[in-house]
Every structure is written in C-alpha cells, then in structure tokens.
Motif scaffolding. Structure first.
Motif, short mmCIF file in Angstrom:
data_model
loop_
_atom_site.label_atom_id
_atom_site.label_comp_id
_atom_site.label_asym_id
_atom_site.label_seq_id
_atom_site.Cartn_x
_atom_site.Cartn_y
_atom_site.Cartn_z
N ALA A 42 0.84 -1.20 0.00
CA ALA A 42 0.00 0.00 0.00
C ALA A 42 0.87 1.25 0.00
O ALA A 42 0.59 2.21 -0.71
N LEU A 43 1.96 1.20 0.75
CA LEU A 43 2.85 2.36 0.78
C LEU A 43 3.41 2.64 -0.61
O LEU A 43 3.39 3.78 -1.09
N PHE A 44 3.87 1.58 -1.28
CA PHE A 44 4.44 1.79 -2.61
C PHE A 44 3.38 2.31 -3.58
O PHE A 44 3.65 3.19 -4.40
N LEU A 45 2.18 1.76 -3.47
CA LEU A 45 1.13 2.20 -4.40
C LEU A 45 0.77 3.66 -4.14
O LEU A 45 0.57 4.44 -5.07
N ALA A 71 2.77 5.83 -2.99
CA ALA A 71 3.87 6.64 -3.51
C ALA A 71 3.75 6.78 -5.02
O ALA A 71 3.94 7.86 -5.57
N LEU A 72 3.40 5.68 -5.70
CA LEU A 72 3.25 5.77 -7.15
C LEU A 72 2.10 6.70 -7.51
O LEU A 72 2.14 7.40 -8.51
N ALA A 73 1.07 6.72 -6.64
CA ALA A 73 -0.06 7.60 -6.92
C ALA A 73 0.28 9.04 -6.58
O ALA A 73 -0.48 9.94 -6.92
N GLY A 74 1.38 9.26 -5.90
CA GLY A 74 1.75 10.64 -5.56
C GLY A 74 0.99 11.20 -4.39
O GLY A 74 0.68 12.39 -4.35
N ILE A 75 0.68 10.36 -3.42
CA ILE A 75 0.00 10.85 -2.23
C ILE A 75 1.04 11.50 -1.31
O ILE A 75 2.15 10.99 -1.20
N PRO A 76 0.71 12.61 -0.68
CA PRO A 76 1.68 13.33 0.14
C PRO A 76 2.33 12.45 1.20
O PRO A 76 1.77 11.44 1.63
N LEU A 77 3.50 12.88 1.61
CA LEU A 77 4.33 12.20 2.60
C LEU A 77 5.00 10.95 2.05
O LEU A 77 5.61 10.19 2.78
N THR A 78 4.87 10.73 0.74
CA THR A 78 5.65 9.67 0.12
C THR A 78 6.56 10.32 -0.93
O THR A 78 6.33 11.46 -1.33
N SER A 79 7.56 9.55 -1.36
CA SER A 79 8.50 10.13 -2.31
C SER A 79 7.82 10.52 -3.61
O SER A 79 8.23 11.46 -4.27
N GLY A 80 6.76 9.78 -3.97
CA GLY A 80 6.08 10.08 -5.22
C GLY A 80 5.52 11.48 -5.24
O GLY A 80 5.57 12.17 -6.26
N PHE A 81 5.02 11.92 -4.11
CA PHE A 81 4.46 13.27 -4.05
C PHE A 81 5.56 14.30 -4.27
O PHE A 81 5.41 15.23 -5.06
N THR A 82 6.67 14.12 -3.55
CA THR A 82 7.75 15.08 -3.68
C THR A 82 8.22 15.16 -5.12
O THR A 82 8.44 16.25 -5.66
N GLY A 83 8.36 13.99 -5.75
CA GLY A 83 8.83 13.97 -7.12
C GLY A 83 7.87 14.69 -8.05
O GLY A 83 8.27 15.55 -8.84
N LYS A 84 6.58 14.35 -7.94
CA LYS A 84 5.59 15.00 -8.81
C LYS A 84 5.60 16.49 -8.57
O LYS A 84 5.57 17.29 -9.49
N PHE A 85 5.61 16.82 -7.30
CA PHE A 85 5.61 18.23 -6.93
C PHE A 85 6.76 18.95 -7.62
O PHE A 85 6.60 20.01 -8.22
N ALA A 86 7.94 18.33 -7.55
CA ALA A 86 9.12 18.98 -8.11
C ALA A 86 9.00 19.15 -9.62
O ALA A 86 9.25 20.24 -10.14
N VAL A 87 8.59 18.08 -10.33
CA VAL A 87 8.56 18.22 -11.79
C VAL A 87 7.43 19.15 -12.23
O VAL A 87 7.61 19.95 -13.15
N PHE A 88 6.30 19.09 -11.56
CA PHE A 88 5.20 19.97 -11.96
C PHE A 88 5.59 21.43 -11.74
O PHE A 88 5.31 22.31 -12.55
N ARG A 89 6.26 21.66 -10.62
CA ARG A 89 6.65 23.02 -10.32
C ARG A 89 7.63 23.53 -11.38
O ARG A 89 7.53 24.67 -11.86
N ALA A 90 8.55 22.65 -11.74
CA ALA A 90 9.53 23.05 -12.75
C ALA A 90 8.82 23.40 -14.05
O ALA A 90 9.15 24.40 -14.71
N ALA A 91 7.83 22.59 -14.41
CA ALA A 91 7.11 22.85 -15.66
C ALA A 91 6.36 24.16 -15.58
O ALA A 91 6.32 24.93 -16.53
N ILE A 92 5.77 24.42 -14.42
CA ILE A 92 5.01 25.67 -14.30
C ILE A 92 5.93 26.87 -14.38
O ILE A 92 5.62 27.87 -15.02
#
Lengths: 99, 271, 634, 512
Positions: free
Chosen positions: D405-408, D410-431
């Motif tokens: 569940a944790l990995f999923l 993270a893949l979904a980009g739910i906060p407090l997992t690495s997936g969120f940080t990653g998505k956040f970073a790339v989206f911010r860069a794009a914006i």
C-alpha cells in the motif's frame, strides 16, 4: 549524379526495411529487414563521410557492423530458443501477452 | 573546400548497382520463401559493398563483403536451415489493415525523410577524403588512427557487447550435461549390443515431408516409428502424403497393403 | 500576521497530531494482538489530544491570542524552493483543534459501544485515529502544502471509513463516488497551490497572504476559484454535493464525526483561512456566496423528501454547510458568523447523528423512518438528547442554532443591496424548510403509532453511547450562548480576522430574529399538518393520490395549502432528487464509464502482435518527424 | 605516429568497476565450480555495483570531459550513475533471492532446454540456476552508466546496445511460465532492434548535417546555422530511439508485454534502471546537443508527454494483472518525467533537471520495492499477479499489504511519500517554465491514476480473501534488504527530501 542519389537510395532502402518489418511474419525475415535498415544507415554514413571530408562516418559504419554482428548472434539465439518450443518462427504466433 | 567532381564511371556504377540494390530489398520483402529473402538481401549487401569501395571506403567495402555478407548472412541462412526450409509465409495477411497501413506509412516516411534529405543535400559540397587519406596514409591507417584515438572508448566498450553476445548464445543454445552423466563410446556400444536392435535407428520416413530432427520416421502404415523419436524433443506432427480414399482408388498400391483405414497419426503418443 | 515562536506547552503541539497517528500505527501494524485493548488505546489518544489542545488553547489565550508558529523541519529546501513544515497555532486553528478533538473524543467513546459487536472494531478505531491525525494536520499546518497533505489524509480516511462495511455493494459504490468527487476537488486545490508557487514562489500562509495583493486581479480570482473547487469537493457543496448523502453508508459514528462535524467543514476552514485572498477578489467571493446559497436551498428541499433518517440528516448537513459558505462568502462581516455556526453545528449535528445511530441500534439497523414511530417512550435519553439537538438545529430561540444562524442571516441582510435581501430571503426560507423536514423526522421517528417490523424490540442504548449524546446535547443547548454572548468568538478571532467595523444594520436584529422564528414555527406547523396528524404510510406512496384523497376529506385550507405549496413543493423536490440522482450521479458514473470504455477500447490496440507494435512505432516516427519539420518550417 | 588519447582513469572508475565485475563473472562462469558459482556470482555482481556506487559518489563535484571527448563526467552523469548502480544493486539482490519459490529461483535452470520437454520438467525444481544472468545484468548496468555519461552519439549508441542486449536475453530466462518469458524476449528484441535502427539513422543524419557527432559540436553547429532539415530529421529519429527505451507513448507498446512476461526481478530492474538511463540520455541529448534549438522540440515533447500520461493512466484502469498494471503506470510516469524535461531552460537554469533526476531516483526505488512485494505473493503456479488473487491480502499478511500500500500510494503521488515530492518537483519546474496546460493535464492524469492504485489497496484491505488464494512467502535476506531499503527511502524522500533535492540541484549542471 550527385551524392544525394546515394542518400535517397539509402532512405528508400531504410523505408523498405521498415515496411518489411511490418508485413513479414517470419521472425528471421523480420530480423533481416532490420539488417537492411542498418545497411542503409551505413551507406548514409559513408556518403556523408565523403561529403564532409572526415573519416568519422566510416569509423561509425564500422561500429555499426560490429554492433549488428553482436545483435545478430543474440537475436538469432532468442529466435531459435522460441522456435524450439513453438515449432514456429512466425512472430504472429507469439501473442499470448496482450491487452 | 575544393569540390570533388563525381566521375562518369561512378555514375555508371551507381545506375547499374542502385537498381540492383533496390531490387534486392524489394525481393527480400516480397519473396515468400525465407531463404530467397536471405539471398535477395545478400544481393543488396554486395551492391552496397561496391558502393563503399567507390566512395573511398575500400576497407569498409571489404568488411561489408567478407564479414557482413560472408559471415553474418551465412549465420542467418544457417539458422533458416535449422528452423526448416519449409517456412514460407502465407500470402494472406491476418492483421486487418496492416499491409495498407504499413505501405501508407512507408510512403509517408520515405516522403518525409527522402524528400527532406534530397532538399537539404541538393547543393552538398563534396569535400572528398583526399585530405585525410591517400598519399602517405592509406584508408586503413587513417581508420585505425581514429579508432584508437577519438573512438577508443567506443572500441573498448564494444568488447562488452561481444562478450554479451557470446554468453547469450551459450546460455540459449548450450545444453549442459550433469557431470558424470557422459558415457564413453565403449559404454554406448556395449549398451546397444545388449538390446534387441543393434543396428542403426531409422531416419525420417519416406512419407514424411519434413527434415527436422523433431519429425519422426513413419512406418509404412503411416504411424510414426517410435525408434526414430529424437531424445529430449517431443515428436512433431508430420504432414503425410495424401492417402488414397474411396472406391475409385482401390486399385492403388496402398490397397494391396491393406491399410486403407486412415492410420492414427499420433501412433498413440499424442502428448 | 506576525507570529511568535512557540514556547512552553505550545512547543509540544505537534503531539496533537503525533498521538492519534501513533495510535493508528499501533493498531494497524499490531494486528490481532491489539484486538482486546485497541479501542481503548484509540480513544485514549484522542482524549489526551483533547486535553492537550485545551491546555494549549489556554496558554494561547494567556498570550492574548498571538499566533504561535512551531517549526518542525524543512520539507524541501533547495536553492530555489523552500517548503518548511511547521504548525501554526492561532485562535482559528485552536477553535478547530478543540472541535475536532472534543467531538472526536466523544465519538470515539460512543463507538466503543456502537461497534462493540463488530469483528473489525480495532481497524475501525485505527481509521478513526488516522482521520483525527490528518484533520489536525490540516488545520494546524502553517502552509498550503501541509494543508494539502492533511486534506489528502482526511480524504483517504473518509474513503476507508465509508467503505468500512464493504461487503455492502452500496457502501463500495458510495466510497467510489466520494473518492471521485473528492478527487475533482483535490485537483482544484492542487492547481491552486501550484499557481501560488508559480506566481509567488511560496506556499506559506505568511508568504502568500503577504504578497497576494501584488498579484494581478485575474490570477487572484483564479486562485480563489480553484480553492473554492477544492472546498466544494470536500464540503459537499454544489455542484459536488452528491457524494455526501451517499457517504452515510459508513458506520454512524463516522457520519457524525467526519461527514457532519469535522471533515466536511474543512472547506469552510480553507476559505476562512484564505480570507486575505478572498478579500482581494470580489468575484470569487460572489461565487462562494452563490454556491452557498444554492446549496443551502437544494439541501433543504431535498431533505424534505427523504425517508432514510441518515439521509435527511446528511442533506441537512449539506444545507447547513451552505449557510457557512454563504457566511464566509460575505467577507469580513461573515467569517465569524460562519465559524460560530460551524462550531454549534458540529455539536448538534454530531449529537443528532449519534441519536440516529442509537435509534438504528435499537431498530436492528433499520434506517427507514416509515418503520419507526412511537420511540419517544422507549428511548427516553435518546429522545431527549435528539430533541434538544433538533431544537438547536431549527433555531429554536436561545438554543445554539438560534444565535449562530440568525447571525448569518443578519450578516446577509447587512450587505444592504438587493442581493443582500435575496440572500437573506433564501436563508430564511431554508430555515423554514429545515424546521419542516426536521419536524417531520421527529414526528415519524418518535411520535405516532409504532410501525416497527416484526421482531424489533427497541431498547435504550448502553450508557457508553448515551453519555456522549448527553454531553453533545448540552453543547447544543449552550454553545450558541457561550460563543455569541458569554465569550464572544468574535473577540477570540480578532488576531486572525481583525476587528470588523461595527455593522450598520439594515434590518434590525430583533426583526430578523422574530422573522426567522415565525418562519421556523410555520415550518414546524406545516410538518405537523402534513405528517403529524395523519398515519404515516409504511411504504412511501407511489403516487400522490392517496395523500391528495386524504387531504380532500380534510379542511378546505388543506386543499389550498396543498395546491399552493405542497404540490409545487413536491414537484420541485422530486425534480431536485431526480437531478441529484441522474444529473450528478450520471455525470460521475458517465465519467467513470467513459474512462473505462476508452480504456478497453485503447487496450485493444495492444493486440499482442509485434507487427502491430512496430506499425505504431513507425507511425509515431512519421508523426514525430513530421511535427518537428512542421515546427521548423513554420 | 598515433598519439594516445588521454583517459582519466578516475573519471572512468565507476565504469571500470562495473565492467570489470562483469568480465570476472564471465570467467567465473567458465572456470568456477558449479556448486559455488551462484554465491560467487552474486558477490561479484554486488561488489561491482556497490563499488560503482561508491566510486561514482566519490566523483561528486567532478566536471570534465575525457576519453577524447567521448565521455562527460559531470553532475547529472554522476548522480544518475549513482542512482543506476544503487538501483542495480537492489535488483541484483532480487535476482539472488532463492528461498521464495519451491522452484528455487526466478531464473531458469537451463535456458537451452526446450520448454515442456521431460528434461525441462525435471529441472523445474533443480537447485542449479543459469548463473549467467549476473554478469549479463552487470553488463547492462555498465551500459546504462555509459548511456547517461555519453558525450557523443556513437558512445550513446554503443551504450544503448550494451544495455539492451543483456536485457533481451535475461527477460527470456524465467523459470516458470517460460513461454511467456520467451515471447517477451522475442518481442523486446525485435522492437528494440527496430528502434535502434531509427536511432542510428538519426545519428547518421545528424552527422551529415553537422559533420560531427560530439554533443558539444552539434550544439555549436545548431547555434551557428540554426536548424536545417537534416538536423531536424536526425533529431526526430534520435528521439524515437530514446523514447522507445524510456517507454513513452506512442513507443510504449512493448512495455506491458515485456514487463509481464519477464521474470519479476528483471522487470523490476528494467522498470527502474532502464528508465533512469533512458531519461538521462534524453536529458543530455536535448539539453547539451539541442539546447539552443529548444523551440524545435519543445512542442513535440509537450505533446508526447500528454499522450504518454493519458495512455498510461487510462489503459491501466482496466488491467487485471498487477505486473501489467505497473507497466502501464510506468508509461504514465514516463509522461510525468517528460513534464520535468519541459521544465528545463536552455541556459541550464530552471529546476527541471534537478526535479527530473529526483523523480527518477524516487520512482526507481518505489518501483523496485513494488515489484519486490509482487514476488512474495505466490500460488502453486509461481507469482500470483492477477488482481483477484490479491483480494483480502491484508487479512493474510498485514505487513505485506501495508508495504505494498505504501508503494502504491507513492506511485499515486499521495503526500508524505517520495512520489508526491517527485511529482511536486517536476510539476513546479514545468510551471516555472510556463507549461501550465501540461501540468493541468498531468494533475488530471494523476487523479485518474490514483484511482487504479487505490483500487488495489481497497482490494487488499476490503475484500474477502479467496478460498484457495495465494500464500505470502517469507522473504529471504536479499528481498528483506530490498524491501527495507525501498520502504525507508520512499518514506524519507517523502517526509524529508530536502537533502536529496539539494544534492540533485547542485548536480544539475551539464558539462558542455
């Protein structure tokens, strides 16, 4: 007659190879079509080397041949191993994995 | 940059070999028999080899003919023969629209790339390679110089590729024996003479239409001969010559043998 | 907003979040070993959190309500991006902390009894704890990213809890629906945060509110509208309201805690917290107003037609949150009124849900009010506490709803323009409707002849369940007086919203109160006329005719009533219910079906044939080459 | 007289370590005693990858071009090499797991024995294993490391082949479901060779246009002469080749089939490491060579990113096989990564490079972990990857379900997992780079994607377990290490990613 002729010939050969990949079913023939594509790349490289007056193109063509040789060995081994089981070299028969 | 003028001789060579190369490519794609395809491809490759020589790349030309055509394509043929020569593709396309789409995309691709290249290189100056080869340095020397300086890393890394290829072929093709299971010639022949049948095992039968090791020999009545099953491979079903049926053919030699009943092909060994 | 660093007990305020979170972790990871005492641990963490929250609030009050910031750690810190994780304990969050932990603690206690026979009680408490932790994170964070983290967390917990009885297909469907509609809102919130980032380079409350004035008007409006979309999703506001009534498939304590008292008010919190943004953009504020007004009317009207006791309460929640949106949409004049209503609503709605749960507990989990009746004598405590909650909700004078709802209606009139009258009128009308459907509920449940199914033997619930109900009933009675008169919330929140200028009353408060009370009494009376005087049919009448017939035999006034009010009312109600079921549900289901359909259609391109894949690649190559050439040439 | 080129051995150290280990592995295969081979090979491969990791970390801060301009050792190269070796070591650990399956390994005992033959059935549970997978995988890792550091197109091509050929081979070596595995190998091989032919043609055209294949020379040529047709065509074909490796739609079709058919440890390896390598090369090609003619490819990458996100997210919705679902999700993630690629600006500013590298690290760790969990859930027929078999898993094994569940999440980009940080970073860069609409699509796509990840969680937690459902095997030491590392990383990169983001940002300068 200019070098463009060579380049266009290479482009046509490349396309024929690509189309061959799409229409042929025998995995080995498909692979031969890919070899044709690589060959046409080599012709392009050699022609550009002549046009630009640098030998780099020829060296690269040489590398392409080496890589192609390695690829052929691996590819034919894979095709053989699948043939030994399925008794068929048709790429269409390998479609258990889908959707 | 002094332009090199392309001579008439080269033009003649091009206009003879160019169509030949094209024909080879088309022949490869269009011929139904895989072996014919391979031969067509060899034709194209030889033509390209000549082009290399003409275009001041004699070394590459030689390699193309000796290694590419002579070694790699023979490997292809070898595998084709292993797989069985009777693997001609059927002409019927099973995927709907595949052919049409492939041809349209091919025309599109050739149009884009070919036209693009043609337009871009219309006034391509031809510098020629006289500056880097010829005179003191031959083509091979010049290539060697580049290979061991500018392209040294690539050259070294290629070795990884070749090792991979060798290991890969071994993995997929080499069946290791368990240590200690290998029998000597003496043991083998002794074992054979202890059986009821010391003579050689039967080869593929007269009615078989395949020459693969997996195809068993057929007994006169059409059953596969169990003696001829290859070890380690499940026997393949064998196409047989059409057997006579019906009253009209009663006079045939088969009738004399009294085996008119269609014999079971599997010989009771259907996997 | 200048903040001071935390000291004393406030430096430990992160424990508020950590305690329930630890509880959830222990319960989830501990497995069956914790089955025997898990519920006690779960309750204990929340009670402790409440005590801690209370002490923190007292310390805050001592310090004059100066917002306190607690630096925890730096989430992201690089050259160009800086997202610290910190908590902000200011009067606004303190109010929410007390509501969440207070009501939360009571509901935890209640659940000990309510879930006593459920084999998965431990898991239930784990999810509840998880929810409390996430909700506290939501209200305590000092920037929008932390808020978003909590926002997702409560969404997850809510989803888990709605689907708690997943073996019921309705629960699974409801959970899915809640999830999808919440995602729509979440997308809005996420985009709002990205927009802040892009425009302001920061997401802390301080940073954003400090520089929002410098932005172009259009951008601020966009941020405001996106935030509103998020708020609508979470709070069940128009047009995303449909998931909330369905969410009643979850266990009743969940409905009380999450879908009435706390989580669904997160939208109100978000808008109140973002007050400085909305102050800059009248357009977005007007949309908030419109959303609030539309929702409060829809909720009230649809509530009149429901037979499921929890659904009635759910639509009532939708409607009451509409009041809060209306209030915060009014700007500085309405923030305090909206929040006060939020608090009192938390008390009485939670109490009402617990009462409903108690009734269901007694009636073998039946929810159809047509099969209740006459319960007043069997369930005294439930009846009395429920009754007090009911009176508070409809705004009976001097109970809590009276104070806070009137304040909102007054604030609406105080706008002074034509819209003020429209909004005030709508609010008063809805108050009448509220009285109507709640009275109907009371009458059908507690009065009249028993219409119970066979084998049902109503009994009072155990004291572990009734005690929280009594406490909440006390809150329902007193909260309004306390918050408006005794210890005015307005004073308390001055550090957050500033001191509003004394409003000039367009309509005298006394007149408003009188008007509301009269309308409310009218609602009660009409409910008595339509429901109380007659036998309630056990099955809902398929057509209007039996009612009409019965009415014809009655007084002529009834007929007038009926043709003037009841029939159009019924049509309107039905139309709305239809829209709700077909329109919004249809959109949600349609979206899901469209995605699923395109998925399987697209999936068919994955034929398994190498040659098809190669065809796709060649096609891609042609497109890529063509596109690049087109870009260069053009 | 031929002058020897300068070779900075220090800069080459990570590569030497990895390739050296691989070559040694081949020698062990030839001469080592069979019964000791497995242990020795695993040790060698681990020493090689971890040695590569350590040496590449020691290279941090280095900025040079060596081997006659063929190799660039700079921040991104070192960061990505460290990522690849680290993830590679984890994958090797997964390869080495032998206690899960009664058949003793995920890899076939003897690949040359035809499927279904009596000998094959005999070997099913044999303790021997085709130990060549370790040197082969190590070669692939070496190729990937070279791929991200390639400073000219020829090295890039050779590295592409060095990483691909072993992958073709080892994806066909599953012990169970060998037919599917072989099919995966043949598909991967044919399509991969097809794609590399396109790459090669692109290389030839770029060479024709600029007279050189060094990335810096290409950059100089584009700055000088703008983009002529040859160059643009060449770029298009190079992009086709690279996007294939990165499994970006519309060049993704191989991904689900191969991911499903290959042995799961290999799938984990491909999903994590190949993605990193391919994106490393894409970034380098687009920014070092074609950075100044950014306007030509930007709209294209924009469009491809959208297609990839939508295709991946939508197609994953109806998948019933977990491995296949993760494959489609990797296509969607490729789209998200391209969002970060958009967020680069030609002058090297912009946070896109750092964001993309961070995303690659986070995604790689999570995805290795997810596939590792997948190997634990088994039935009599090997891994139980059908979704229905995961129903009620939480009841059977709460810990496994929680980790998955944790990995999923993270893949979904739910906060407090690495997936969120990653998505956040790339989206911010794009914006920051003004790619607003792209981010809107990306956020919507991740909302859709969250649905199918959460569906699995719901299935695990809220469904009745099937009667004859799968068992959850107790992981051996290697898998336990992998799970511990990936879980920790997923949480740490989600809760306190500051340090790693900082490193990525410092590393995010290409040498020119």
């Amino acid at each position: 007659m200019t070098l463009t002729h060579y380049l266009v010939l290479a482009a046509i050969l490349f396309t024929i190879g690509a189309v061959g990949v799409l229409v042929r079913r025998n995995a080995i023939v498909v692979f031969m079509c890919i070899e044709l594509m690589l060959n046409s790349v080599n012709l392009t490289l050699v022609t550009f080397a002549r046009a630009g007056g640098t030998l780099d193109g020829q060296v690269m063509a040489f590398f392409v041949m080496v890589v192609a040789a390695a690829e052929v060995v691996v590819g034919l081994a894979i095709i053989m191993s699948i043939y030994r089981t399925r008794r068929s070299a048709s790429v269409d028969d390998a479609n258990l994995l889908k959707y | 940059m002094n332009d090199v003028v392309i001579g008439t001789g080269e033009a003649v060579v091009f206009w003879i070999l160019g169509p030949l190369a094209l024909a080879g490519a088309l022949g490869m794609v269009l011929s139904r028999n895989a072996v014919h395809s391979a031969l067509w491809l060899i034709n194209t490759m030889l033509a390209l080899g000549v082009f290399y020589v003409v275009q001041e790349a004699p070394f590459l030309g030689a390699v193309q003919i000796i290694v590419y055509t002579g070694a790699i394509m023979i490997l292809f043929l070898f595998v084709l023969m292993l797989v069985g020569r009777d693997t001609s593709d059927s002409v019927v396309e099973t995927l709907r629209g595949q052919r049409v789409a492939a041809i349209l995309l091919g025309i599109g691709f050739a149009g884009l790339v070919g036209a693009g290249i043609a337009r871009a290189t219309r006034d391509l100056p031809v510098a020629g390679l006289d500056a880097v080869q010829g005179g003191d340095t031959s083509n091979i020397e010049a290539i060697a110089q580049l290979l061991f300086t500018r392209y040294l890393l690539a050259f070294e890394v290629t070795s990884a590729l070749l090792i991979t290829a060798a290991v890969g072929a071994m993995v997929l093709a080499h069946i290791e024996r368990e240590p200690g299971t290998r029998r000597t010639q003496k043991e083998l022949s002794r074992a054979r003479f202890l059986t009821d049948r010391p003579q050689t095992l039967p080869g593929p039968g007269v009615h078989a239409r395949a020459n693969s090791v997996a195809a068993p020999a057929l007994l006169p009545d059409g059953r596969p001969a169990e003696d001829s099953f290859a070890t380690g491979i499940d026997p393949q079903e064998v196409d047989q010559m059409p057997r006579p049926t019906g009253r009209a053919q009663l006079g045939s030699p088969d009738a004399a043998l009294g085996t008119l009943d269609p014999a079971p092909l599997d010989g009771g060994r259907q996997p | 907003m200048d903040t001071v660093a935390a000291d004393g007990l406030l430096a430990w305020s992160w424990l508020l979040i950590a305690l329930p979170l630890a509880g959830a972790a222990v319960l989830l990871l501990g497995g069956r070993r914790t089955d025997r005492w898990g519920h006690l641990l779960g309750t204990g963490t929340v009670v402790t959190a409440f005590v801690l929250g209370l002490l923190c609030t007292l310390q805050l009050a001592d310090a004059g309500g100066r917002p306190v910031s607690v630096e925890l750690w730096t989430f992201i810190e690089t050259g160009s991006l800086d997202v610290p994780v910190g908590l902000l304990f200011d009067p606004l969050s303190a109010v929410f902390v007390l509501l969440i932990t207070g009501v939360g603690a009571l509901i935890h206690i209640y659940s000990i009894g309510y879930m006593a026979h459920d084999p998965r009680r431990r898991r239930f408490f784990a999810y509840l704890n998880l929810f409390v932790a996430a909700m506290l994170l939501l209200v305590l964070g000092d920037n929008f990213v932390v808020l978003y983290v909590g926002w997702e967390g409560v969404g997850l917990a809510s989803y888990l809890l709605i689907a708690f009885w997943h073996e019921r297909p309705a629960a699974a469907t409801a959970a899915k629906k809640a999830f999808i509609m919440n995602r729509v809102g979440d997308v809005g919130l996420a985009l709002a945060i990205f927009l802040m980032f892009a425009q302001l380079g920061t997401v802390t409350y301080d940073g954003v509110f400090g520089s929002v004035g410098a932005l172009a008007g259009g951008t601020v409006t966009a941020i405001g509208l996106l935030l509103l979309l998020g708020a609508c999703g979470k709070s069940g506001q128009f047009p995303l309201q449909a998931w909330l009534p369905d969410a009643m498939e979850g266990p009743t304590p969940v409905s009380a805690l999450i879908h009435a008292a706390t989580m669904v008010t997160a939208g109100v919190y978000l808008i109140a917290r973002s007050a400085p943004i909305y102050d800059e953009t009248p357009t977005a504020r007007a949309v908030v107003l419109a959303v609030g007004a539309i929702t409060l009317l829809i909720g009230a009207i649809v509530g009149c037609a429901q037979d499921d006791i929890k659904k009635v309460l759910a639509y009532s929640t939708v409607s009451q949150i509409g009041y809060m949106f209306l209030a915060v949409g009014l700007g500085p004049a309405g923030y305090v009124a909206g929040l006060a209503h939020l608090l009192t609503h938390g008390f009485f709605k939670a109490g009402l849900f617990l009462g409903a749960g108690s009734v269901m507990h007694a009636m073998n989990d039946a929810v159809d009010m047509r099969r209740f009746g006459g319960l007043a004598s069997r369930m005294r405590i439930t009846f009395v506490t429920f009754g007090l909650g009911y009176l508070a909700l409809i705004g009976f004078p001097f109970l809590s709803g009276f104070y806070t709802k009137d304040a909102i209606i007054e604030a609406a009139f105080d706008r002074g323009d034509g819209w003020g009258y429209v909004l005030g009128g709508v609010a008063i009308l809805a108050a009448g409707l509220t009285a109507f459907y709640m009275t109907r509920l009371m009458l059908m449940t507690f009065f009249g002849r028993p219409r119970w199914d066979e084998g049902v033997h109503p009994h009072e619930s155990p004291s572990v369940m009734t005690a929280p109900m009594v406490l909440l009933a006390l809150g329902s009675v007193l909260a309004g007086y306390l918050l408006v008169v005794a210890f005015p919330l307005e004073e308390w929140l001055v550090p957050v919203f500033g001191r509003p200028e004394a409003a000039e009353h367009v309509v005298a408060p006394l007149v408003v109160s009188a008007l509301v009370t009269v309308v409310m009494l009218l609602g009660v009376a009409s409910a008595w006329m339509f429901v109380g005087r007659r036998e309630v049919p056990v099955t809902a009448p398929a057509r209007v005719s039996p009612v009409v017939l019965a009415a014809r035999r009655a007084l002529y006034a009834d007929t007038v009533n009926e043709s003037l009010f009841m029939r159009p009312g019924q049509w309107l109600t039905r139309a709305l219910v239809f829209l709700d079921n077909r329109g919004v549900d249809g959109a949600v289901n349609g979206l899901a079906a469209a995605l699923g359909g395109s998925s399987s259609r697209l999936g068919r391109t994955q034929t398994g044939f190498v040659r098809s894949y190669a065809l796709g690649m060649l096609g891609g190559a042609v497109v890529v080459a063509g596109a690049l050439l087109a870009v260069t040439a053009g | 007289m031929i002058e020897a080129p300068d070779l900075s051995l220090a800069a080459l150290a990570p590569l030497l370590f990895v390739f050296g280990a691989a070559c040694l592995g081949v020698l062990v295969e030839a001469f080592g005693p069979r019964e000791r081979r497995h242990a020795v090979q695993v040790t060698l491969a681990l020493v090689g990858t971890l040695g590569g990791l350590v040496t590449s970390l020691l290279l941090a801060g280095e900025r040079e071009v060596t081997a006659a301009g063929a190799l660039a050792v700079d921040g991104p190269a070192v960061f990505l090499q460290a990522t690849i070796t680290g993830l590679g070591a984890l994958a090797i650990l997964l390869f080495a797991e032998r206690s899960l399956d009664p058949a003793r390994s995920a890899f076939v005992a003897a690949a040359a024995v035809p499927v279904g033959s009596p000998r094959d059935r005999e070997l099913m549970t044999a303790p021997r294993v085709q130990t060549e997978v370790y040197p082969l995988a190590t070669f692939a890792i070496g190729g990937m490391m070279l791929f991200v550091a390639a400073n000219d197109l020829l090295i890039m091509f050779v590295a592409l082949e060095v990483l691909s050929l072993p992958l073709y081979l080892i994806s066909g070596l599953a012990r169970r479901r060998r037919l599917l595995s072989q099919e995966a190998a043949v598909k991967y091989f044919l399509l991969g060779a097809f794609a590399s032919a396109f790459f090669l043609y692109g290389l030839a055209l770029v060479y024709g246009a600029t007279g050189s294949i060094g990335l810096a020379d290409i950059r100089a040529a584009t700055t000088e002469s703008g983009s002529d047709v040859l160059l643009v065509l060449g770029l298009a074909l190079l992009i086709v080749g690279l996007m294939f490796k990165a499994s970006v739609a519309p060049f993704h079709a191989w991904t689900p089939d191969v991911y499903q058919g290959a042995p799961t440890p290999v799938t984990a390896f491909m999903a994590a490491c190949t993605k990193v390598a391919a994106f490393g090369a894409i970034l380098r090609l687009l920014y070092v060579a074609f950075g100044t003619s950014e306007w030509t490819w930007r709209p294209l990458v924009y469009g491809i990113a959208i297609i990839s996100m939508v295709v991946g997210a939508v197609l994953a919705l109806t998948q019933t096989d977990l491995k296949r679902m993760l494959a489609y999700s990797s296509i969607a993630h490729a789209g998200f990564l391209l969002t970060g690629v958009i967020g680069l600006s030609p002058d090297g500013g912009g946070s896109g490079l750092a964001a993309t590298m961070f995303y690659l690290l986070a995604y790689g760790l999570t995805t290795v972990g997810a596939f590792a969990v997948l190997t634990l859930v088994r039935d009599g027929d090997g891994e139980a990857s059908h979704l229905s078999q995961w129903a009620g898993l939480a009841r059977r094994s709460p810990l496994t379900a929680a980790v998955m569940a944790l990995f999923l999440l993270a893949l979904a980009g739910i906060p407090l997992t690495s997936g969120f940080t990653g998505k956040f970073a790339v989206f911010r860069a794009a914006i920051e780079d003004g790619a607003w609409p792209l981010v809107v699509v990306a956020v919507l796509a991740s909302a859709v994607a969250a649905f199918f990840y959460l569906r699995v969680i719901v299935l695990m937690y809220f469904s009745e377990p099937a009667e004859d459902g799968p068992t959850v095997a107790v992981p051996g030491l290697p898998t336990t290490i992998v799970l511990a590392v990936t879980v920790t990383a997923t949480l740490v990169l989600g809760i306190a990613p500051g340090a790693v983001l900082d490193i990525a940002e410092q590393a995010a300068i290409f040498v020119g």
